[in-house]
Design an enzyme around this catalytic site. Structure first.
Site, PDB file in Angstrom:
ATOM      1  N   ASP A  13      -3.463  17.017 -18.077  1.00  0.00           N
ATOM      2  CA  ASP A  13      -2.421  18.045 -18.094  1.00  0.00           C
ATOM      3  C   ASP A  13      -3.045  19.430 -18.133  1.00  0.00           C
ATOM      4  O   ASP A  13      -4.030  19.666 -18.845  1.00  0.00           O
ATOM      5  CB  ASP A  13      -1.516  17.883 -19.321  1.00  0.00           C
ATOM      6  N   ARG A  18      -4.126   5.955 -12.128  1.00  0.00           N
ATOM      7  CA  ARG A  18      -2.906   6.397 -12.808  1.00  0.00           C
ATOM      8  C   ARG A  18      -1.687   6.000 -11.991  1.00  0.00           C
ATOM      9  O   ARG A  18      -1.598   6.278 -10.787  1.00  0.00           O
ATOM     10  CB  ARG A  18      -2.926   7.931 -12.990  1.00  0.00           C
ATOM     11  N   ARG A  36      -1.043   4.645 -19.978  1.00  0.00           N
ATOM     12  CA  ARG A  36      -1.657   5.141 -18.754  1.00  0.00           C
ATOM     13  C   ARG A  36      -3.173   5.043 -18.840  1.00  0.00           C
ATOM     14  O   ARG A  36      -3.751   5.165 -19.930  1.00  0.00           O
ATOM     15  CB  ARG A  36      -1.232   6.580 -18.470  1.00  0.00           C
ATOM     16  N   ASP A  61      -4.476  10.550 -18.156  1.00  0.00           N
ATOM     17  CA  ASP A  61      -3.504  11.635 -18.051  1.00  0.00           C
ATOM     18  C   ASP A  61      -4.287  12.944 -18.136  1.00  0.00           C
ATOM     19  O   ASP A  61      -5.096  13.126 -19.060  1.00  0.00           O
ATOM     20  CB  ASP A  61      -2.493  11.546 -19.204  1.00  0.00           C
TER      21      ASP A  61
END
Length: 438
Positions: free
Chosen positions: A313, A299, A308, A311
């Site tokens: 989160d 990343r 990307r 990811d």
């Protein structure tokens, strides 16, 4: 305070305002000795920008800003630890207000009407605006921070009455005043040369509540996504990597969603999924662990909202609501992102997102602005390849050697539905097994 400009919310509408004006306290801020010794009046005006609709609909104080508590917090800053500059006082107030998760933006004006100015004047005011993207240059002041007293006054012993004479009542004692010291001429001297053997200095590690490990395992929701290279393989490996993190137990994994990118430059579609997990890590340790998994998969944060390789989160961490420079919980845009909400609702149909803008996840998914961008959801993607999720052999290589899949066009055979309703795709590429309205 001068008229502040409107602040748009996430949906583009103007945020509501809670205005607190004329909060007054004696403070000891300033660069002169007499300001630190004698103190003076400081006045603060605060305008908090937030969405009050949920509080109004429920008639519940918990969903809005308690302005009584806010007024006390502002006084704690004004009467607290001295600062040389009014600008610093304004930043401390702004940080304290933004510590309330409901507040999206704050305007602060600090008045110093008794400032040591040698010409006639009406007031001195420092105004600042801070929000979630332009954070204050200070930390929030704790509610229990003590009021500050000048050192001279704090060191003065209480007056003691003289003894009575012949049974007559004693005369009242004169107040004991601190000695008046002659002015001292300050001489700036060069600091002593540093001893090479003393270069290592022990320091206290400053922590906040997000560094504290929970007393018991906490349920968390993680969202993963990729649109570079063999995205399905990357996400499958990422699930394994997250499951291997000490202190993190993956409980369930959603279907795989193929979604149109939201914001940022033109780029390929994403593959997204949601993980339900349980952790004994602190929120910040969990953030470090997810960041390390991202790093392991190459990343790079070169373009905001750009393509990307991976990811990861943190969407929610139990029922924690917090805002810091590096982590905001719940995720501030989760309530409006169908590529998170639809997979989450698939794996937890009764889930509820807490915090500002939250609610039942399934309902939020049905009304999310990007709901039409969710192309399809594929089951059993962890154990079998999904042909439509594989990179296009003719795609241009991505930086670092990854191959970039081209976006499917409407009606492309690899896209089960084009721009139509969300469909459950058979992981082996066969006919669709069901249909779900977006």
């Amino acid at each position: 305070m001068s008229d502040e400009a409107d602040v748009p919310g996430r949906d583009g509408h103007r945020l509501d305002r809670i205005r607190l004006t004329g909060v007054t306290a004696t403070g000891y801020h300033g660069v002169f000795d007499h300001e630190r010794r004698e103190g003076q009046t400081f006045v603060a005006d605060v305008v908090a920008h937030l969405d009050t609709r949920r509080a109004a609909a429920t008639d519940d104080l918990r969903h809005t800003l308690n302005y009584g508590v806010l007024a006390e917090q502002v006084v704690t800053v004004l009467a607290g630890e001295p600062a040389d500059l009014v600008e610093t006082v304004a930043e401390r107030i702004a940080a304290t207000v933004l510590a309330h998760p409901q507040v999206q933006c704050v305007d602060v004006a600090v008045h110093k009407p008794q400032a040591p100015i040698t010409v006639p004047f009406g007031d001195v005011v420092v105004e600042v605006r801070r929000d979630r993207t332009w954070l204050p240059a200070a930390e929030p002041v704790p509610d229990d921070a003590p009021r500050w007293l000048p050192e001279a006054a704090a060191a003065v012993p209480p007056a003691v009455a003289p003894p009575a004479v012949d049974g007559a009542p004693a005369a009242p004692a004169d107040p004991v005043l601190p000695p008046v010291l002659p002015p001292v001429e300050h001489v700036l001297e060069a600091p002593p040369a540093a001893d090479p053997e003393d270069e290592v200095v022990d320091a206290e590690l400053v922590q906040d509540a997000l560094d504290a490990a929970p007393d018991a395992p906490v349920e968390v929701v993680l969202a993963i996504g990729s649109n570079l290279g063999a995205a399905q393989d990357t996400l499958r490996d990422a699930v394994a990597d997250l499951a291997a993190v000490p202190g993190l137990e993956v409980l369930d994994v959603s279907a795989l969603a193929r979604t149109a990118p939201v914001g940022g430059p033109e780029q390929p579609d994403f593959l997204n999924a949601v993980l339900i997990a349980r952790t004994t890590l602190s929120p910040r340790d969990l953030l470090r662990a997810t960041s390390e998994v991202e790093r392991r998969h190459g990343r790079e944060r070169l373009v905001h909202w750009g393509p990307r390789t991976l990811d990861v989160d943190i969407i929610v961490y139990g029922d924690v609501s917090a805002v810091t420079d590096d982590l905001e919980l719940p995720h501030p845009r989760a309530h409006e992102r169908a590529f998170v909400l639809q997979p989450w609702a698939q794996v937890q149909p009764d889930a509820v997102l807490h915090g500002l803008g939250g609610g039942p996840v399934a309902q939020l998914a049905a009304t999310a602005p990007d709901r039409d961008g969710v192309r399809w959801l594929a089951l059993d993607w962890l154990t079998a390849p999904v042909p439509a999720a594989q990179p296009d052999p003719g795609a241009a290589p991505a930086p670092g050697g990854d191959r970039v899949p081209e976006p499917f066009g409407e009606g492309d055979p690899g896209d089960p539905l084009g721009a139509g309703p969300v469909e459950w795709a058979d992981p082996l590429g066969g006919p669709a097994t069901g249909r779900q309205d977006p």
